[in-house]
Design a protein around this motif. Sequence first.
Motif, PDB file in Angstrom:
ATOM      1  N   ASP A  14       0.861  -1.174   0.000  1.00  0.00           N
ATOM      2  CA  ASP A  14       0.000   0.000   0.000  1.00  0.00           C
ATOM      3  C   ASP A  14       0.901   1.228   0.000  1.00  0.00           C
ATOM      4  O   ASP A  14       1.772   1.375   0.874  1.00  0.00           O
ATOM      5  CB  ASP A  14      -0.902   0.007   1.234  1.00  0.00           C
ATOM      6  CG  ASP A  14      -1.891   1.166   1.198  1.00  0.00           C
ATOM      7  OD1 ASP A  14      -2.653   1.263   0.219  1.00  0.00           O
ATOM      8  OD2 ASP A  14      -1.892   1.975   2.145  1.00  0.00           O
ATOM      9  N   PHE A  15       0.724   2.080  -1.005  1.00  0.00           N
ATOM     10  CA  PHE A  15       1.539   3.281  -1.183  1.00  0.00           C
ATOM     11  C   PHE A  15       0.630   4.494  -1.099  1.00  0.00           C
ATOM     12  O   PHE A  15      -0.412   4.537  -1.748  1.00  0.00           O
ATOM     13  CB  PHE A  15       2.217   3.231  -2.558  1.00  0.00           C
ATOM     14  CG  PHE A  15       2.889   4.501  -2.975  1.00  0.00           C
ATOM     15  CD1 PHE A  15       4.126   4.847  -2.467  1.00  0.00           C
ATOM     16  CD2 PHE A  15       2.281   5.358  -3.884  1.00  0.00           C
ATOM     17  CE1 PHE A  15       4.750   6.028  -2.864  1.00  0.00           C
ATOM     18  CE2 PHE A  15       2.898   6.537  -4.284  1.00  0.00           C
ATOM     19  CZ  PHE A  15       4.132   6.866  -3.769  1.00  0.00           C
ATOM     20  N   TYR A  16       1.020   5.482  -0.288  1.00  0.00           N
ATOM     21  CA  TYR A  16       0.265   6.724  -0.184  1.00  0.00           C
ATOM     22  C   TYR A  16       1.242   7.896  -0.204  1.00  0.00           C
ATOM     23  O   TYR A  16       2.276   7.871   0.478  1.00  0.00           O
ATOM     24  CB  TYR A  16      -0.547   6.768   1.109  1.00  0.00           C
ATOM     25  CG  TYR A  16      -1.213   8.110   1.330  1.00  0.00           C
ATOM     26  CD1 TYR A  16      -2.360   8.452   0.619  1.00  0.00           C
ATOM     27  CD2 TYR A  16      -0.678   9.034   2.210  1.00  0.00           C
ATOM     28  CE1 TYR A  16      -2.969   9.690   0.793  1.00  0.00           C
ATOM     29  CE2 TYR A  16      -1.287  10.271   2.393  1.00  0.00           C
ATOM     30  CZ  TYR A  16      -2.425  10.588   1.674  1.00  0.00           C
ATOM     31  OH  TYR A  16      -3.017  11.813   1.844  1.00  0.00           O
ATOM     32  N   VAL A  17       0.920   8.912  -0.989  1.00  0.00           N
ATOM     33  CA  VAL A  17       1.714  10.132  -1.001  1.00  0.00           C
ATOM     34  C   VAL A  17       0.783  11.334  -1.181  1.00  0.00           C
ATOM     35  O   VAL A  17      -0.203  11.257  -1.913  1.00  0.00           O
ATOM     36  CB  VAL A  17       2.806  10.107  -2.106  1.00  0.00           C
ATOM     37  CG1 VAL A  17       2.204  10.085  -3.494  1.00  0.00           C
ATOM     38  CG2 VAL A  17       3.767  11.274  -1.963  1.00  0.00           C
ATOM     39  N   ALA A  18       1.100  12.408  -0.459  1.00  0.00           N
ATOM     40  CA  ALA A  18       0.393  13.680  -0.604  1.00  0.00           C
ATOM     41  C   ALA A  18       1.409  14.779  -0.350  1.00  0.00           C
ATOM     42  O   ALA A  18       2.283  14.644   0.504  1.00  0.00           O
ATOM     43  CB  ALA A  18      -0.759  13.778   0.390  1.00  0.00           C
ATOM     44  N   PHE A  19       1.313  15.857  -1.115  1.00  0.00           N
ATOM     45  CA  PHE A  19       2.258  16.945  -0.925  1.00  0.00           C
ATOM     46  C   PHE A  19       1.683  18.262  -1.396  1.00  0.00           C
ATOM     47  O   PHE A  19       0.730  18.312  -2.161  1.00  0.00           O
ATOM     48  CB  PHE A  19       3.584  16.666  -1.655  1.00  0.00           C
ATOM     49  CG  PHE A  19       3.451  16.618  -3.147  1.00  0.00           C
ATOM     50  CD1 PHE A  19       3.564  17.763  -3.906  1.00  0.00           C
ATOM     51  CD2 PHE A  19       3.224  15.414  -3.794  1.00  0.00           C
ATOM     52  CE1 PHE A  19       3.444  17.722  -5.288  1.00  0.00           C
ATOM     53  CE2 PHE A  19       3.107  15.355  -5.168  1.00  0.00           C
ATOM     54  CZ  PHE A  19       3.215  16.512  -5.917  1.00  0.00           C
ATOM     55  N   THR A  20       2.321  19.341  -0.939  1.00  0.00           N
ATOM     56  CA  THR A  20       2.005  20.690  -1.385  1.00  0.00           C
ATOM     57  C   THR A  20       3.317  21.403  -1.654  1.00  0.00           C
ATOM     58  O   THR A  20       4.211  21.397  -0.803  1.00  0.00           O
ATOM     59  CB  THR A  20       1.229  21.466  -0.296  1.00  0.00           C
ATOM     60  OG1 THR A  20       0.089  20.712   0.080  1.00  0.00           O
ATOM     61  CG2 THR A  20       0.791  22.822  -0.799  1.00  0.00           C
TER      62      THR A  20
END
Length: 154
Positions: free
Chosen positions: A103-109
Amino acid sequence: MPSHRETRHLPFRPDQMYDLVADVGRYAEFLPWVIATRVKSDSPTEMVADMVVGFKQLREKFTSLVRKVPGEKIEVEYLDGPLKNLENVWQFASDGQGGCTVDFYVAFTFKNRLFESLAGQYFDRAFRKMVSAFETRAAELYGSSSSSAASAAS
């Protein structure tokens, strides 16, 4: 904030996929857009690393703290670079049949609104390509199934 979650069932053991993802120093060998990496410090549970990513003339350096739970989980905490924030988590679980679920999760700003709008246009496709690059690298290192990887390691 752009985000992407992907779950893949793979024929490799959780520890094999964990080892591959934790080997940040080799990312430039197989990940698209990764130009260079430098591991500043590394222990069984934490790593601090720089990564230089680029596309055409654009180059950016990121520094991250990588928290490791061997064989199970990798969490990336953003320390410095062109982002406001970054959340990145990899989880590895056995499927009970010699393979695993990743399971891969990424979030960025981004700090820069121009980068943010450019990233939004290509984000999903770029991260799918990166996750696929890990899968391809695993097949190169471990063979096409965990059983062949186990016999190759013997």
